[in-house]
Motif scaffolding. Structure first.
Motif, PDB file in Angstrom:
ATOM      1  N   THR A 314     -35.459   6.191  -6.742  1.00  6.29           N
ATOM      2  CA  THR A 314     -34.077   6.575  -7.079  1.00  6.29           C
ATOM      3  C   THR A 314     -33.916   6.609  -8.599  1.00  6.29           C
ATOM      4  O   THR A 314     -34.869   6.337  -9.348  1.00  6.29           O
ATOM      5  N   VAL A 315     -32.714   6.928  -9.033  1.00  4.24           N
ATOM      6  CA  VAL A 315     -32.452   6.963 -10.481  1.00  4.24           C
ATOM      7  C   VAL A 315     -32.596   5.567 -11.089  1.00  4.24           C
ATOM      8  O   VAL A 315     -32.789   5.419 -12.306  1.00  4.24           O
ATOM      9  N   LYS A 316     -32.485   4.525 -10.257  1.00  2.00           N
ATOM     10  CA  LYS A 316     -32.591   3.151 -10.759  1.00  2.00           C
ATOM     11  C   LYS A 316     -34.030   2.638 -10.759  1.00  2.00           C
ATOM     12  O   LYS A 316     -34.301   1.545 -11.283  1.00  2.00           O
ATOM     13  N   THR A 317     -34.936   3.406 -10.180  1.00  2.00           N
ATOM     14  CA  THR A 317     -36.333   2.974 -10.109  1.00  2.00           C
ATOM     15  C   THR A 317     -36.948   3.021 -11.497  1.00  2.00           C
ATOM     16  O   THR A 317     -36.810   4.012 -12.225  1.00  2.00           O
ATOM     17  N   THR A 318     -37.629   1.950 -11.886  1.00  2.00           N
ATOM     18  CA  THR A 318     -38.249   1.893 -13.209  1.00  2.00           C
ATOM     19  C   THR A 318     -39.445   2.817 -13.271  1.00  2.00           C
ATOM     20  O   THR A 318     -40.029   3.187 -12.245  1.00  2.00           O
ATOM     21  N   GLU A 319     -39.831   3.197 -14.485  1.00  2.00           N
ATOM     22  CA  GLU A 319     -40.996   4.064 -14.668  1.00  2.00           C
ATOM     23  C   GLU A 319     -42.257   3.377 -14.151  1.00  2.00           C
ATOM     24  O   GLU A 319     -43.158   4.026 -13.625  1.00  2.00           O
ATOM     25  N   ASP A 321     -42.417   1.204 -11.630  1.00  4.17           N
ATOM     26  CA  ASP A 321     -42.414   1.293 -10.170  1.00  4.17           C
ATOM     27  C   ASP A 321     -42.760   2.708  -9.696  1.00  4.17           C
ATOM     28  O   ASP A 321     -43.487   2.889  -8.718  1.00  4.17           O
ATOM     29  N   LYS A 322     -42.231   3.724 -10.386  1.00  2.00           N
ATOM     30  CA  LYS A 322     -42.564   5.105 -10.038  1.00  2.00           C
ATOM     31  C   LYS A 322     -44.077   5.328 -10.132  1.00  2.00           C
ATOM     32  O   LYS A 322     -44.691   5.917  -9.246  1.00  2.00           O
TER      33      LYS A 322
END
Length: 518
Positions: A314-319, A321-322
């Protein structure tokens, strides 16, 4: 029955999913499943279709399996031209009569009329056998076992149906010659067993093996054996593949003879077989397993057995975590490829996970692996089965072992489900008043039968839907019941001289399976 035409609103985006329920509008459902599931594209010549990679890959797997098996039997592959002269085609009268309405003819080259029309092969007996006569000069040249992978053209005027009734289709056709009847008959059954295994072991589709009646056997042949399937949504039988003993009919017509090694100097005609399996198998598989979400592919023949989809971004996912999720998806794909699994990672970032789920469900991929932030932390994947929707949690460290096992479990479950449906719809009928109601309840029926052709004709006539007062669509498959096969596995209960055929009252000789069919 022709599929219903859908109203299209140019201002609305095309729906990705299936809009026609399988049990309510089967023709439209079948059309949508094939096109939206990326199996097939319609072509601008009626009755001809483009096989896309999703379907052609199934044919490749069948081809590889069967080609290996027949080579173990000593069969070699060859290729003969697709054209046959009218003189040669018409040499075997019974044979050509059976195909005459479907033969496509070439009559011009540019603007010039040909001196003799040339047919495009509907099958290759008359193409090949003049050369068998040339090549077989002695009993030492036997057996001759050739097969070809090719296309044939049958210009049918009935309503075309993708894979089931097409004007051009792919198949294999085996043509073999033997010194003795015993050798020929042994091969007929050996090949039929291979055909049954393709349906049951590769496609997870149950079939019944048996003999065709004299009326339904191959034109000009001695006898025909068959595998017969069943389409639950329509209650119709469908011929899966046939293996024919041609006897000595064709060898007499084409002069294929040798000196009998047991009777010095006496000429005998060879015994011949032909056998074929076509891309119809793909249509049978789709009709058997597909559902209202789309295709349901058996793992052993699916183009992709597993799709891996990153989730929870999501937009809240950190780089970080991505990166962990995408990297994890790619490692899962690499692990499974090394384990021999046909796998694809869907890392498209312009579609949501939900959209991807629907897209891959439509294409029937047997197993979907979901991998998100929580899965990364737990070092697991969520495995969703296409056939049942069941979800399992699998450890990343064990995927190379657990995924192949799970795919085999899915394959077995699909076959058991289809087999249960088939078995429950083959009904034993001994009274004629029960015959048509059983057909109308989407069943195939086995009756104690007299074996007389005119009785077979009357059964078809008396069991049309016109007898029931229902509307008849002339473009639909056979509305009257036809004989499907005399099963090898015969039921008990026929008492010679006592048991009567329910259709005509004559003495019954065998159990025969009848049904409305494709």
């Amino acid at each position: 029955m022709a599929p219903k035409k859908e109203k299209v609103d140019a201002n609305k985006p095309a729906l990705i999913g299936i809009t026609a329920p399988k049990d309510e509008d089967f023709p439209s459902w079948y059309q949508q499943v094939l096109t939206k599931g990326d199996m097939l594209e319609y072509y601008d010549v009626s009755g001809c279709y483009i096989m896309k990679p999703g379907s052609y890959s199934v044919w490749e797997k069948i081809q590889a399996w069967f080609d290996g098996k027949i080579k173990e039997m000593g069969v070699q592959n060859a290729y003969f031209p697709m054209f046959v002269s009218s003189r040669v085609l018409e040499k075997e009268k019974d044979h050509v009569e059976g195909f005459a309405p479907e033969v496509a003819w070439v009559t011009k080259a540019g603007s010039t009329d040909l001196e003799e029309p040339i047919a495009i092969r509907p099958t290759s007996e008359t193409v090949m056998y003049p050369y068998y006569a040339k090549w077989i000069r002695s009993h030492r040249d036997l057996p001759l076992k050739l097969n070809q992978w090719n296309s044939v053209v049958r210009w049918e005027f009935k309503h075309p149906q993708p894979f089931l009734r097409t004007r051009e289709f792919l198949w294999q056709e085996g043509h073999t010659a033997f010194l003795t009847r015993e050798e020929a008959e042994q091969e007929v059954l050996e090949v039929l067993d291979l055909y049954a295994r393709i349906y049951e072991e590769l496609l997870a589709v149950p079939v019944i093996k048996g003999h065709k009646t004299e009326k339904e056997k191959f034109a000009g042949g001695f006898f025909t054996t068959t595998t017969e399937g069943y389409i639950a949504a329509t209650g119709r039988g469908i011929q899966g593949a046939t293996s024919h003993c041609l006897g000595q009919n064709f060898s007499k017509m084409f002069g294929i003879s040798v000196e009998d090694p047991k009777n010095d100097g006496e000429k005998i005609n060879v015994w011949q077989n032909s056998w074929g399996l076509s891309t119809r198998v793909i249509g049978v598989m789709v009709m058997t397993h597909g559902d209202d979400k789309g295709l349901v592919m058996p793992p052993r023949v699916a183009q992709y057995q597993v799709v891996v989809i990153p989730c929870g971004i999501t937009v809240k996912t950190t780089e970080e975590d991505k990166a962990n999720i995408v990297d994890g998806v790619m490692k899962i794909e690499e692990t499974l490829k090394k384990a021999g699994v046909r796998v694809v990672a869907d890392t498209r970032d312009n579609y949501s996970p939900g959209w991807k789920f629907s897209d891959w469900e439509l294409k029937g991929v047997p197993l979907r692996l979901e991998f998100g932030p929580m899965d990364f932390r737990k070092q697991q994947v969520v495995a969703a089965r296409r056939a049942t929707g069941q979800k399992d949690f699998l450890a990343l460290a064990d995927l190379a072992e657990s995924i192949p096992k799970l795919l085999e479990e899915i394959q077995e479950e699909m076959y058991k489900k289809a087999k249960s449906s088939f078995d429950s719809h083959v009904i034993r009928v001994t009274n004629w008043e029960d015959f048509v109601p059983a057909l109308n309840n989407k069943n195939l029926v086995q009756i104690p039968w007299c074996g007389v052709t005119d009785c077979e004709d009357k059964i078809k006539e008396r069991s049309t839907r016109q007898d029931t007062g229902e509307e008849v669509d002339e473009r639909a498959p056979s509305m009257g019941a036809k004989s499907l096969c005399i099963p090898f596995e015969q039921l008990e209960g026929i008492i010679p001289g006592e048991t009567k055929c329910p259709a005509c009252g004559r003495d019954a000789k065998v159990w025969c399976m009848f049904g409305r069919s494709y």
